[in-house]
Scaffold this motif. Structure first.
Motif: not given
Length: 323
Positions: A41-54
């Motif tokens: 899994v790779a991120s396009a916006e930094g190493p820490r992301l939030s999910s739609h589920a909270g």
């Protein structure tokens, strides 16, 4: 050959759609003799992301992970239909397709591919709730709102939730054959194949207990693919009138009895071409096509290649003797 898979995520990613990609390509099933993908899994916006589920997630890889991927999956996310996407992500997706990689969208992930310009002039699909928004935002696309997934070669788009499973298994089937796809589906306890052209929304106006006979007929049809059957005969087996049976069948499967059994016959032909040395005439008989010419006709229409060419792909020089 499909070996390296990456799922690219943005802030607000939908866990289910991401989970679909992780389940199909990120699970080690080598104990069943199935291929193990180099998955990340790779991120396009930094190493820490939030999910739609909270909840939040820590993602180890960035966009550099896409450079080695054979397949890049873009799961759905919150407000993808209206938000702007990082230019460097769009450039990375274009670069991947230019070098020969495939890209796959699940549900609203299609808006990322559209923003990258990868769908211009192409057929595509999305969850029916977003179809009008996609068509208005990107008028150069050929949006098909009533199908499960669309395969345009290097770009595959799929509708909501479970249709992403269908699209992932379709890619596995296309790259590694029906046996691998069927074994993965069996481990996931999902149907091994649904046609991309099948309707997204399948009407179920009747309680499940009232349609069990249709399910029983499906099992019987699959076990008797070599037999010629009519709707009247199937209706009699289901203890229904032909009209009622045809309506129930459409409601339950999203397709007609003829199209359903035709696709099952092609799938059986694929398995026999991959795993046996039977002649084309023998395979035509076992699959219900009758003659090698009829087998070839339907096989080409369904898969875009001949049975002999398909066998050579999987069997190499051994296929010449079996042809």
């Amino acid at each position: 050959m499909l070996k390296n898979v990456a799922a690219i995520v943005l802030d607000g990613v939908n866990p289910f759609e991401l989970g679909v990609v992780c389940e199909v390509f990120g699970t080690d099933r080598s104990d069943d003799g199935l291929p193990v993908y180099d998955f990340a899994v790779a991120s396009a916006e930094g190493p820490r992301l939030s999910s739609h589920a909270g909840f939040t997630m820590n993602v180890e890889h960035g966009l550099e992970r896409l450079e080695s991927a054979d397949l890049i999956a873009v799961p759905a996310g919150s407000c993808y239909e209206t938000r702007e996407f990082p230019p460097e992500l769009l450039a990375a997706l274009r670069s991947a397709v230019d070098r020969g990689a495939r890209v796959l969208s699940v549900c609203s992930g299609v808006f990322v591919l559209a923003a990258a310009g990868l769908l211009d002039g192409r057929r595509c699909t999305v969850h029916w709730r977003h179809a009008d928004e996609l068509a208005v935002a990107y008028p150069g696309l050929k949006v098909e709102p009533d199908v499960l997934y669309v395969d345009e070669g290097s770009v595959i788009t799929s509708a909501g939730t479970a249709a992403g499973i269908d699209a992932c298994l379709h890619i596995v089937r296309k790259e590694q054959g029906p046996e691998v796809a069927n074994k993965i589906a069996r481990r996931m306890v999902v149907p091994p194949h649904r046609d991309g052209g099948q309707a997204q929304y399948i009407e179920r106006p009747l309680p499940r207990s009232q349609v069990d006979t249709v399910a029983e007929v499906l099992v019987w049809m699959e076990r008797h693919l070599d037999e010629e059957v009519t709707v009247e005969q199937l209706a009699e087996r289901a203890h229904m009138s032909p009209r009622t049976f045809a309506r129930r069948f459409q409601q339950e499967t999203g397709t007609t009895p003829y199209r359903w059994i035709l696709r099952q016959r092609v799938l059986l032909a694929q398995r026999l071409l991959e795993g046996t040395d039977e002649t084309m005439d023998a395979i035509a008989g076992r699959t219900g096509f009758g003659t090698a010419a009829a087998l070839r006709h339907h096989f080409v229409r369904a898969l875009g290649t001949t049975p002999n060419a398909y066998r050579r792909t999987f069997r190499g020089s051994d296929a010449e003797e079996a042809a």
